[in-house]
Scaffold this motif. Structure first.
Motif, PDB file in Angstrom:
ATOM      1  N   LYS A 117      51.172  30.787  56.655  1.00  0.00           N
ATOM      2  CA  LYS A 117      51.939  31.875  57.273  1.00  0.00           C
ATOM      3  C   LYS A 117      52.832  31.293  58.351  1.00  0.00           C
ATOM      4  N   ILE A 118      54.114  31.651  58.305  1.00  0.00           N
ATOM      5  CA  ILE A 118      55.094  31.165  59.275  1.00  0.00           C
ATOM      6  C   ILE A 118      55.666  32.370  60.005  1.00  0.00           C
ATOM      7  N   GLU A 119      55.367  32.470  61.312  1.00  0.00           N
ATOM      8  CA  GLU A 119      55.885  33.550  62.145  1.00  0.00           C
ATOM      9  C   GLU A 119      57.084  33.017  62.914  1.00  0.00           C
ATOM     10  N   GLN A 120      58.262  33.527  62.569  1.00  0.00           N
ATOM     11  CA  GLN A 120      59.498  33.022  63.154  1.00  0.00           C
ATOM     12  C   GLN A 120      60.088  34.044  64.109  1.00  0.00           C
ATOM     13  N   ASN A 121      60.777  33.552  65.116  1.00  0.00           N
ATOM     14  CA  ASN A 121      61.449  34.457  66.042  1.00  0.00           C
ATOM     15  C   ASN A 121      62.871  34.767  65.618  1.00  0.00           C
ATOM     16  N   ASN A 122      63.536  33.806  65.018  1.00  0.00           N
ATOM     17  CA  ASN A 122      64.957  33.989  64.727  1.00  0.00           C
ATOM     18  C   ASN A 122      65.328  33.593  63.305  1.00  0.00           C
ATOM     19  N   MET A 123      64.357  33.495  62.427  1.00  0.00           N
ATOM     20  CA  MET A 123      64.564  33.169  61.018  1.00  0.00           C
ATOM     21  C   MET A 123      65.328  31.857  60.817  1.00  0.00           C
ATOM     22  N   SER A 124      65.144  30.900  61.719  1.00  0.00           N
ATOM     23  CA  SER A 124      65.842  29.622  61.592  1.00  0.00           C
ATOM     24  C   SER A 124      64.933  28.505  61.106  1.00  0.00           C
ATOM     25  N   TYR A 125      63.697  28.821  60.776  1.00  0.00           N
ATOM     26  CA  TYR A 125      62.769  27.793  60.323  1.00  0.00           C
ATOM     27  C   TYR A 125      63.115  27.379  58.890  1.00  0.00           C
ATOM     28  N   PRO A 126      63.180  26.080  58.622  1.00  0.00           N
ATOM     29  CA  PRO A 126      63.547  25.602  57.275  1.00  0.00           C
ATOM     30  C   PRO A 126      62.358  25.691  56.302  1.00  0.00           C
ATOM     31  N   VAL A 127      62.108  26.882  55.800  1.00  0.00           N
ATOM     32  CA  VAL A 127      60.968  27.128  54.920  1.00  0.00           C
ATOM     33  C   VAL A 127      61.108  26.351  53.615  1.00  0.00           C
ATOM     34  N   GLN A 128      62.306  26.365  53.042  1.00  0.00           N
ATOM     35  CA  GLN A 128      62.502  25.683  51.759  1.00  0.00           C
ATOM     36  C   GLN A 128      62.313  24.176  51.890  1.00  0.00           C
ATOM     37  N   LYS A 129      62.694  23.604  53.011  1.00  0.00           N
ATOM     38  CA  LYS A 129      62.483  22.166  53.230  1.00  0.00           C
ATOM     39  C   LYS A 129      60.987  21.857  53.277  1.00  0.00           C
ATOM     40  N   LEU A 130      60.211  22.712  53.954  1.00  0.00           N
ATOM     41  CA  LEU A 130      58.764  22.525  54.015  1.00  0.00           C
ATOM     42  C   LEU A 130      58.140  22.629  52.618  1.00  0.00           C
ATOM     43  N   ILE A 131      58.588  23.585  51.822  1.00  0.00           N
ATOM     44  CA  ILE A 131      58.082  23.723  50.457  1.00  0.00           C
ATOM     45  C   ILE A 131      58.399  22.477  49.643  1.00  0.00           C
ATOM     46  N   ASN A 132      59.609  21.963  49.782  1.00  0.00           N
ATOM     47  CA  ASN A 132      59.988  20.746  49.050  1.00  0.00           C
ATOM     48  C   ASN A 132      59.146  19.549  49.491  1.00  0.00           C
ATOM     49  N   ASP A 133      58.884  19.423  50.791  1.00  0.00           N
ATOM     50  CA  ASP A 133      58.049  18.324  51.289  1.00  0.00           C
ATOM     51  C   ASP A 133      56.621  18.416  50.757  1.00  0.00           C
ATOM     52  N   LEU A 134      56.086  19.632  50.716  1.00  0.00           N
ATOM     53  CA  LEU A 134      54.714  19.814  50.239  1.00  0.00           C
ATOM     54  C   LEU A 134      54.613  19.597  48.731  1.00  0.00           C
ATOM     55  N   ASN A 135      55.652  19.957  48.000  1.00  0.00           N
ATOM     56  CA  ASN A 135      55.624  19.739  46.546  1.00  0.00           C
ATOM     57  C   ASN A 135      55.709  18.256  46.190  1.00  0.00           C
ATOM     58  N   LYS A 136      56.245  17.442  47.096  1.00  0.00           N
ATOM     59  CA  LYS A 136      56.297  15.995  46.856  1.00  0.00           C
ATOM     60  C   LYS A 136      54.933  15.344  47.022  1.00  0.00           C
ATOM     61  N   ALA A 137      54.038  16.005  47.748  1.00  0.00           N
ATOM     62  CA  ALA A 137      52.700  15.459  47.977  1.00  0.00           C
ATOM     63  C   ALA A 137      51.898  15.519  46.685  1.00  0.00           C
ATOM     64  N   GLN A 138      51.193  14.466  46.392  1.00  0.00           N
ATOM     65  CA  GLN A 138      50.377  14.405  45.183  1.00  0.00           C
ATOM     66  C   GLN A 138      49.122  15.269  45.292  1.00  0.00           C
ATOM     67  N   SER A 139      48.773  15.688  46.484  1.00  0.00           N
ATOM     68  CA  SER A 139      47.512  16.403  46.730  1.00  0.00           C
ATOM     69  C   SER A 139      47.564  17.871  46.331  1.00  0.00           C
ATOM     70  N   PHE A 140      48.753  18.434  46.202  1.00  0.00           N
ATOM     71  CA  PHE A 140      48.903  19.851  45.905  1.00  0.00           C
ATOM     72  C   PHE A 140      49.433  20.033  44.487  1.00  0.00           C
ATOM     73  N   THR A 141      48.866  21.001  43.780  1.00  0.00           N
ATOM     74  CA  THR A 141      49.338  21.288  42.429  1.00  0.00           C
ATOM     75  C   THR A 141      50.723  21.922  42.492  1.00  0.00           C
ATOM     76  N   SER A 142      50.870  22.933  43.350  1.00  0.00           N
ATOM     77  CA  SER A 142      52.181  23.550  43.547  1.00  0.00           C
ATOM     78  C   SER A 142      52.201  24.320  44.858  1.00  0.00           C
ATOM     79  N   CYS A 143      53.398  24.492  45.385  1.00  0.00           N
ATOM     80  CA  CYS A 143      53.637  25.262  46.608  1.00  0.00           C
ATOM     81  C   CYS A 143      54.887  26.096  46.383  1.00  0.00           C
TER      82      CYS A 143
END
Length: 160
Positions: A117-143
């Motif tokens: 869960k990401i609680e943002q104040n101004n909707m400037s958090y790079p959510v898609q970048k975080l998803i891409n970083d997590l999908n590169k990890a071998q430990s997770f099936t999908s994000c």
């Protein structure tokens, strides 16, 4: 008595949810998120409790605060597995029954293992970048991004 309706009412929540599929325990998921992103998740002192009619389910919660973007992040397991013990019979024939029970935090996403869960104040958090970083990890099936407005019980995601 007159009834008034708000025609242009839009429920605005500055919340994003990421669903994570992984067979790892919660502390390992937090470790790999810290490793593959610039976060530092730490476990909260108290677990998140969900009271059902048969059992009290506890979900471990990990928290991080991004000071630069003024964003709170929470990682919580979506499933709780416990054993429900009961006694049947009486006297000499008394037996202890054990039933394994699974409680899901967000029933709309019952196949998701962890919720970020990401609680943002101004909707400037790079959510898609975080998803891409997590999908590169071998430990997770999908994000992937979850639809917050699809949830019926948003109260289950209040961790403070």
């Amino acid at each position: 008595m007159a009834t008034f309706k708000l025609s242009d009412w839009e429920e605005e929540e500055d919340v994003s949810l990421i669903g994570i599929h992984s067979s790892l325990p919660a502390y390992r998921v937090a470790y790999y998120i810290n490793k593959h992103s610039d976060h530092c998740f730490e476990r909260k002192q108290t677990d998140h409790e969900l009271f059902t009619d048969r059992i009290i389910a506890t979900f471990p919660v990990y928290k991080d605060y991004d000071e630069k973007l003024q964003t709170q992040l929470y990682l919580v397991a979506n499933r709780f597995k416990g054993v429900l013990k009961g006694v049947s019979g009486t006297g000499l024939f008394e037996t202890i029954d054990e039933e394994e029970i699974t409680v899901t935090l967000l029933k709309e996403y019952h196949k998701v293992d962890f919720i970020l869960k990401i609680e943002q104040n101004n909707m400037s958090y790079p959510v898609q970048k975080l998803i891409n970083d997590l999908n590169k990890a071998q430990s997770f099936t999908s994000c992937y991004l979850l639809d917050y407005f699809k949830l019926k019980n948003k109260d289950y995601l209040i961790f403070e």
